[in-house]
Design an enzyme around this catalytic site. Structure first.
Site, PDB file in Angstrom:
ATOM      1  N   LYS A  43       0.844  -1.205   0.000  1.00  0.00           N
ATOM      2  CA  LYS A  43       0.000   0.000   0.000  1.00  0.00           C
ATOM      3  C   LYS A  43       0.877   1.252   0.000  1.00  0.00           C
ATOM      4  CE  LYS A  43      -0.401  -0.319   5.061  1.00  0.00           C
ATOM      5  NZ  LYS A  43      -1.270  -0.807   6.152  1.00  0.00           N
ATOM      6  N   ARG A 141     -11.266   0.078  14.413  1.00  0.00           N
ATOM      7  CA  ARG A 141     -10.951   0.772  13.159  1.00  0.00           C
ATOM      8  C   ARG A 141     -11.865   0.290  12.045  1.00  0.00           C
ATOM      9  NH1 ARG A 141      -4.888   0.923  10.522  1.00  0.00           N
ATOM     10  NH2 ARG A 141      -5.403  -1.207   9.865  1.00  0.00           N
ATOM     11  N   HIS A 170      -6.869  -7.163  12.501  1.00  0.00           N
ATOM     12  CA  HIS A 170      -5.623  -6.413  12.619  1.00  0.00           C
ATOM     13  C   HIS A 170      -5.514  -5.997  14.084  1.00  0.00           C
ATOM     14  CE1 HIS A 170      -2.242  -4.207  10.973  1.00  0.00           C
ATOM     15  NE2 HIS A 170      -2.677  -3.064  11.440  1.00  0.00           N
ATOM     16  N   ARG A 226       0.709 -11.041   6.893  1.00  0.00           N
ATOM     17  CA  ARG A 226       0.682  -9.817   6.068  1.00  0.00           C
ATOM     18  C   ARG A 226       1.848  -8.934   6.495  1.00  0.00           C
ATOM     19  NH1 ARG A 226      -4.629  -9.672   8.419  1.00  0.00           N
ATOM     20  NH2 ARG A 226      -3.924  -7.840   9.560  1.00  0.00           N
ATOM     21  N   TYR A 270      14.798  31.356   3.955  1.00  0.00           N
ATOM     22  CA  TYR A 270      13.699  32.246   4.362  1.00  0.00           C
ATOM     23  C   TYR A 270      13.843  32.691   5.816  1.00  0.00           C
ATOM     24  CZ  TYR A 270      11.254  30.780   0.124  1.00  0.00           C
ATOM     25  OH  TYR A 270      10.904  30.538  -1.175  1.00  0.00           O
ATOM     26  N   CYS A 318      13.143  24.578   2.459  1.00  0.00           N
ATOM     27  CA  CYS A 318      12.202  25.180   1.504  1.00  0.00           C
ATOM     28  C   CYS A 318      11.380  24.082   0.820  1.00  0.00           C
ATOM     29  CB  CYS A 318      12.959  25.974   0.446  1.00  0.00           C
ATOM     30  SG  CYS A 318      14.223  27.084   1.088  1.00  0.00           S
ATOM     31  N   ASP A 320      11.529  22.987  -2.247  1.00  0.00           N
ATOM     32  CA  ASP A 320      12.270  22.126  -3.179  1.00  0.00           C
ATOM     33  C   ASP A 320      13.761  22.042  -2.883  1.00  0.00           C
ATOM     34  OD1 ASP A 320       9.799  22.225  -4.831  1.00  0.00           O
ATOM     35  OD2 ASP A 320      10.436  24.308  -5.036  1.00  0.00           O
TER      36      ASP A 320
HETATM   37  C1  LIG Z   1      -0.646  -1.828   6.855  1.00  0.00           C
HETATM   38  C2  LIG Z   1      -1.250  -3.088   7.268  1.00  0.00           C
HETATM   39  C3  LIG Z   1      -0.446  -4.241   7.434  1.00  0.00           C
HETATM   40  C4  LIG Z   1       1.066  -4.205   7.367  1.00  0.00           C
HETATM   41  O1  LIG Z   1       1.565  -3.624   8.543  1.00  0.00           O
HETATM   42  P1  LIG Z   1       3.132  -3.603   8.841  1.00  0.00           P
HETATM   43  O2  LIG Z   1       3.238  -3.117  10.233  1.00  0.00           O
HETATM   44  O3  LIG Z   1       3.715  -2.636   7.851  1.00  0.00           O
HETATM   45  O4  LIG Z   1       3.625  -4.968   8.633  1.00  0.00           O
HETATM   46  C5  LIG Z   1      -1.077  -5.433   7.707  1.00  0.00           C
HETATM   47  N1  LIG Z   1      -2.419  -5.498   7.829  1.00  0.00           N
HETATM   48  C6  LIG Z   1      -3.222  -4.421   7.694  1.00  0.00           C
HETATM   49  C7  LIG Z   1      -4.689  -4.575   7.859  1.00  0.00           C
HETATM   50  C8  LIG Z   1      -2.663  -3.175   7.437  1.00  0.00           C
HETATM   51  O5  LIG Z   1      -3.455  -2.117   7.344  1.00  0.00           O
END
Ligand SMILES: *Cc1c(COP(=O)(O)O)cnc(C)c1O
Length: 386
Positions: A43, A141, A170, A226, A270, A318, A320
């Site tokens: 992601k 969440r 999660h 994951r 600046y 700045c 850039d």
């Molecule tokens: C982002 C995410 C992950 C990965 O998390 P990490 O800490 O980067 O391994 C796994 N599951 C869900 C639902 C997430 O949103």
């Protein structure tokens, strides 16, 4: 060793070390038993590292599936020829169901209206949509609360256009070893999964461990892990370092576009908040700014590397560009700093000789986590894959 390739149109770039990425994927895979699958989280453009090129490397290193946060991110991977399952980690708007079906994305689902829309879109295309049922085990969440999961799941179990590809949650505290909140959340998840299964419904692939969970909670690997941040060589928490050393994947570099030796008292950037304190100080200009993901809150507080030595950033950052100072006159307490030349390579993140500026160092200065620092550098800088 500093790579000196640089893009044709800019003096600043991000280097992505694909052999480090491959080693990290294999390191996590080596923790998995037998048939446990490895989903790689890409992601936010692979946490700023470039989703398509990283997904290809991960696939070659043994990734079984990918996850993204949005429909667009999933479409990008499919259009680039990624054929593995692509999970969307939250539930998108119902208006996107046709795209989801067309690109065979597998969204998180927890809402009956969305599930129905998805199922109808699949039926009208003569196919079946695969989804991952999301359970809330205490993070508050997304997902159906764990103790309502079975009944919620029943509502769309009979739709002929839907197939449950997985059931997941999660955890809010996966990065804390021996944590009671985690124990309780995991127990609730296991109970919810069992009750759906006992009611005669399919749960598909069961998954819950993220990066820290994969190292700290191997008993919870279930059918798939994951992994995100760790693939990029960044530790989700200090405690994880002991379990699995990783190789950083991203470096951020630029070439000096100008070197000046202004008289004492000259102001820099600046607001002229920094002034040249004495003779023999060079001020170099680095063409990276906050629009490239370098937080302006670091103004006057960060270091960079030139010739393997640390130099201070001076004045305000700045949009850039930013400036650095090198004091070429030795002091009793300190040797001379390097003489700067236009075109010198400046390391903002990464190694140069024996010195390193890590994502963690910058994250700590900014008061954030390495995840955010990495994502930010993906904003505008060109990526060089090495
Ligand atoms: C982002 C995410 C992950 C990965 O998390 P990490 O800490 O980067 O391994 C796994 N599951 C869900 C639902 C997430 O949103």
């Amino acid at each position: 060793m500093v790579v000196t390739r640089c893009p044709d149109t800019r003096w600043a770039w991000v280097e992505i070390d694909h052999s480090a990425l491959r080693r990290n994927v294999k390191a996590y895979k080596s923790l998995l038993k037998g048939k446990t699958r490895m989903l790689c989280v890409v992601k936010a453009d692979a946490y700023g590292h470039g989703a398509v090129s990283c997904a290809r490397t991960m696939r070659n290193a043994g990734a079984d599936a990918f996850a993204v946060a949005t429909v667009d991110e999933g479409v990008e991977l499919r259009e680039a020829g990624i054929a593995e399952p692509i999970v969307i980690l939250s539930q998108p708007p119902a208006k996107s169901v046709r795209t989801i079906v067309e690109y065979r994305l597998e969204p998180a689902v927890y809402d009956a209206d969305f599930a129905l829309a998805l199922g109808e879109a699949a039926v009208s295309r003569g196919t079946v949509a695969r989804y991952h049922f999301a359970i809330d085990t205490g993070m508050t969440r997304i997902g159906v609360p764990w103790n309502e999961a079975r009944e919620a799941r029943r509502v769309f179990d009979f739709h002929r256009g839907l197939e449950c590809a997985g059931t997941f949650t999660h955890f809010a505290t996966a990065d804390v070893p021996n944590d009671w909140d985690w124990e309780l959340a995991y127990k609730h998840f296991s109970e919810a999964v069992a009750s759906i299964r006992d009611a005669g419904m399919s749960v598909g692939i069961v998954h819950c461990d993220n990066t820290p969970g994969t190292v700290l909670h191997p008993n919870a690997h279930r059918d798939m892990v994951r992994v995100g941040i760790g693939l990029y060589g960044l530790q989700p928490a200090r405690v994880c370092e002991r379990y699995l050393p990783l190789d950083p994947v991203m470096s951020v570099r630029a070439r000096l576009t100008r070197v000046a030796e202004p008289p004492v008292g000259s102001g820099v950037s600046y607001g002229l908040t920094w002034r040249v304190p004495k003779d023999g100080v060079q001020v170099g200009t680095v063409p990276i700014g906050y629009a490239d993901g370098l937080s302006r809150t670091l103004s006057g507080r960060m270091d960079v590397l030139v010739d393997g030595q640390r130099l201070h950033q001076v004045g305000r950052i700045c949009m850039d560009q930013f400036m650095i100072a090198s004091d070429m006159r030795p002091l009793l307490s300190r040797p001379a700093q390097p003489e700067l030349h236009e075109g010198d390579v400046v390391t903002v993140i990464g190694r140069d000789g024996d010195e390193e500026i890590s994502m963690d160092e910058m994250a700590e200065l900014r008061g954030t986590i390495n995840y955010e620092v990495a994502c930010n550098f993906g904003m505008r800088l060109d990526k060089i894959n090495c």
